[in-house]
Enzyme design. Structure first.
Site, PDB file in Angstrom:
ATOM      1  N   CYS A 124     -20.475 -37.311 -26.586  1.00  0.00           N
ATOM      2  CA  CYS A 124     -21.784 -37.667 -27.133  1.00  0.00           C
ATOM      3  C   CYS A 124     -22.781 -36.516 -27.036  1.00  0.00           C
ATOM      4  O   CYS A 124     -22.617 -35.583 -26.255  1.00  0.00           O
ATOM      5  CB  CYS A 124     -22.313 -38.901 -26.421  1.00  0.00           C
ATOM      6  SG  CYS A 124     -23.081 -40.060 -27.547  1.00  0.00           S
ATOM      7  N   ASP A 125     -23.856 -36.632 -27.816  1.00  0.00           N
ATOM      8  CA  ASP A 125     -24.798 -35.534 -28.065  1.00  0.00           C
ATOM      9  C   ASP A 125     -25.161 -34.685 -26.855  1.00  0.00           C
ATOM     10  O   ASP A 125     -24.965 -33.473 -26.846  1.00  0.00           O
ATOM     11  CB  ASP A 125     -26.103 -36.098 -28.640  1.00  0.00           C
ATOM     12  CG  ASP A 125     -25.904 -36.729 -30.012  1.00  0.00           C
ATOM     13  OD1 ASP A 125     -24.779 -36.703 -30.517  1.00  0.00           O
ATOM     14  OD2 ASP A 125     -26.876 -37.253 -30.557  1.00  0.00           O
ATOM     15  N   LYS A 126     -25.744 -35.304 -25.823  1.00  0.00           N
ATOM     16  CA  LYS A 126     -26.298 -34.529 -24.713  1.00  0.00           C
ATOM     17  C   LYS A 126     -25.222 -34.015 -23.766  1.00  0.00           C
ATOM     18  O   LYS A 126     -25.485 -33.140 -22.947  1.00  0.00           O
ATOM     19  CB  LYS A 126     -27.324 -35.364 -23.930  1.00  0.00           C
ATOM     20  CG  LYS A 126     -28.429 -35.949 -24.795  1.00  0.00           C
ATOM     21  CD  LYS A 126     -29.107 -34.904 -25.656  1.00  0.00           C
ATOM     22  CE  LYS A 126     -30.034 -35.523 -26.689  1.00  0.00           C
ATOM     23  NZ  LYS A 126     -29.358 -36.296 -27.745  1.00  0.00           N
ATOM     24  N   SER A 473     -33.202 -37.574 -34.022  1.00  0.00           N
ATOM     25  CA  SER A 473     -31.752 -37.531 -34.089  1.00  0.00           C
ATOM     26  C   SER A 473     -31.331 -36.475 -35.088  1.00  0.00           C
ATOM     27  O   SER A 473     -32.048 -36.174 -36.046  1.00  0.00           O
ATOM     28  CB  SER A 473     -31.226 -38.904 -34.527  1.00  0.00           C
ATOM     29  OG  SER A 473     -29.886 -38.813 -34.953  1.00  0.00           O
TER      30      SER A 473
END
Length: 570
Positions: A124-126, A473
């Site tokens: 996921c992103d982070k 986002s």
């Protein structure tokens, strides 16, 4: 390989390590295993979202690669907050916080157990910048591995992503689709394991990992469900052992030139504005000054050449099918936009890695030549002006107009703004201001995808603008300006704006301003009062006390510049 100079000697060699070795024997390790270098294999595996559910499988292949090269892998997990589920409510305050928790948790795990190398697997992103930050902080031989992108969903013979679901909420609110149709879309949008499929934050930072030299060439583009990902995982395990043998470390690889390469690939691909937080945060780990303004300068001078969603037409899977990130990098290199002498985890330079890669525009429509770009300016632009003296950022990929003038409509939190949008209680020409959502004031610098997607779903994406000291986002599109600094909680001008003030955004000239004089802003500042936070204890309070400004990456510690002792030197 002798380990008498490696960190793990402290917990495995000599009579004084007998108690430590007893723990290893309890886990089934042999004397041979204990005498080999220890490699931490860190994943963000969890059951929170599809981004992470394939990571444990890939970790097993990494461990196999380590074993084949006479190392001893030690698997552990860290957390991950999934933006798609945290989005649109208070849970999003935890998202950016998770980046630093991930970096910190890997650091303390490696330090506590004296591992000699690290392979980090992110979904996921982070988790991508979080893992890379830990690698630079620890400076032990490391390889980064992306878990891969999700496959696209299909609705009415059209490929869709989670972005379409968020925008469908806006269409439903505007009575353009029924609740039944909304439910049909939500059920098919995310059909597999993997991170969100467009050039959103996860895939943007995956590109960064290759451009910065910490990931194996071509390793980031293969979709998560494909078993061919396992060959990259196996290779990552082998390569980390070679790096330990050579003592080639992350700080030998990541330099200012590498950071510039990273910013280039974000700009040319129309990548997520979140990269303007994460690249400075990576720089902070090694004591290099590389702020939002440095990133923005590179964005300004980089052509936009990748026709990827959300600004374009194609998905990560489509990029994979034409050769992946190396094709994009080759296009940049041929245009003179990459530093080809930067070292990578392969032990070879960027130029050497790309020497056999062929870039052509005749057999694919996704990557354009830098001599014939989609637009001359990068897909992301930095802004500055009396509304944002410390800078701001906007993604312009796919936008028809780069200029907007309008009237301020102010909200002191995202929930209030979303409710107004849901009720269509705003007008064409409005500049929606969402403030007190910065790193300190939020706390946590929330993303505004629920609100921006609803606006776009209502057909107003090009008719209003949105400005925030929070962030967006990677799936956000429309005239949306984020990272405005100083943030409202610090008394920045965004906190002084009132309903009806005139706002100007010029992404061509890099300007964001309000029609208020210096005297009027100073007068309002005298009357301004700090907005009391609801978070007076716990992790979010702790974060709010430590976090720095967005322009420097919203980091929570002084970084490499103030370091006196590095872990890898113990």
């Amino acid at each position: 390989m002798k380990k008498d100079k490696l960190p793990s000697r402290h917990v495995s060699l000599g009579p004084e390590s007998a108690p430590h070795r007893s723990y290893y024997y309890a886990m089934g390790m042999t004397e041979k295993d204990i005498k080999q270098p220890f490699v931490g294999v860190a994943t963000c595996w969890n059951e929170a979202a599809p981004c992470n559910i394939s990571l444990s499988r890939q970790a097993q292949s990494v461990k196999e690669g380590v074993i084949k090269k006479y190392g001893t892998p030690r698997e552990f997990t860290t957390i991950s907050v999934t933006d798609g589920i945290a989005m649109g409510h208070e849970g999003m305050k935890s998202s950016l916080v998770s980046r630093d928790v991930i970096a910190d948790s890997i650091e303390v795990t490696i330090r506590g157990h004296c591992y000699d190398g690290l392979v980090g697997i992110a979904g996921c992103d982070k988790s991508l910048p979080g893992i890379m930050m830990s690698m630079l902080r620890l400076n032990i031989p490391s390889v980064f591995l992306y878990g891969g992108s999700i496959l696209p969903g299909v609705y009415k013979k059209k490929e869709i992503t989670v972005q379409d679901v968020f925008e469908a909420v806006g269409k439903y609110a505007a009575h353009q689709i029924s609740e039944t149709e909304l439910k049909q879309i939500e059920k098919v949008a995310c059909p597999s394991a993997g991170s969100c499929g467009g050039q959103f934050t996860a895939n943007t930072m995956a590109c960064v990992s290759e451009a910065i030299g910490l990931a194996l060439p071509g390793s980031t583009s293969t979709p998560a469900p494909f078993e061919s990902r396992d060959k990259f995982a196996l290779e990552a395990g082998k390569v980390v052992m070679e790096l330990i043998n050579k003592q080639l470390k992350p700080r030998d690889i990541v330099t200012k030139k590498s950071l510039e390469n990273a910013a280039r690939i974000v700009a040319c691909s129309g990548g997520s504005t979140n990269a303007a937080l994460h690249i400075p945060a990576l720089a902070n780990e090694i004591g290099i000054d590389f702020s939002l303004f440095d990133v923005a300068e590179i964005f300004k001078n980089t052509p936009y050449i990748a026709d990827l969603k959300p600004g374009g037409r194609y998905l990560a899977k489509d990029l994979y099918e034409i050769g992946g990130v190396p094709i994009l990098m080759k296009a940049l290199l041929e245009g003179g936009y990459l530093h080809e002498d930067c070292m990578t985890v392969t032990g070879r330079t960027i130029g050497e890695n790309l020497s056999n890669i062929k870039f052509s525009t005749t057999n694919q429509k996704i990557i354009y030549s830098t001599t014939n770009p989609i637009t001359e300016t990068g897909g992301v632009v930095g802004l500055k002006g009396n509304l944002a003296p410390d800078g701001a950022i906007v993604k312009i990929a796919g936008m028809k107009s780069l200029y907007f003038e309008g009237i301020a409509r102010c909200f002191n939190c995202e929930e209030d703004a979303f409710e107004a949008v849901r009720k269509k209680d705003y007008n064409e020409g409005d500049v929606i201001i969402i403030r007190y959502e910065g790193p300190k004031g939020g706390p946590g610098m929330r993303e505004m995808l629920a609100t921006t997607a609803a606006i776009y779903g209502q057909g107003m994406g090009e008719k209003v603008a949105l400005i925030t000291d929070g962030r967006f986002s990677g799936a956000t599109r429309g005239f949306c300006v984020g990272h405005v600094g100083p943030e409202a909680a610090l008394g920045g001008p965004i906190g002084l704006i009132k309903n009806g003030d005139k706002i100007l955004i010029d992404a061509q000239k890099g300007i964001i301003s309000c029609d208020l004089s210096i005297e009027e802003l100073a007068s309002r500042k005298k009357k301004w009062k700090i907005k009391e936070t609801e978070f007076a204890s716990g992790a979010l309070w702790k974060y709010s006390q430590l976090v720095g400004p967005a322009k420097d990456g919203a980091v929570t510690h002084p970084g490499g510049k103030y370091e006196k002792k590095n872990y890898s030197d113990i």
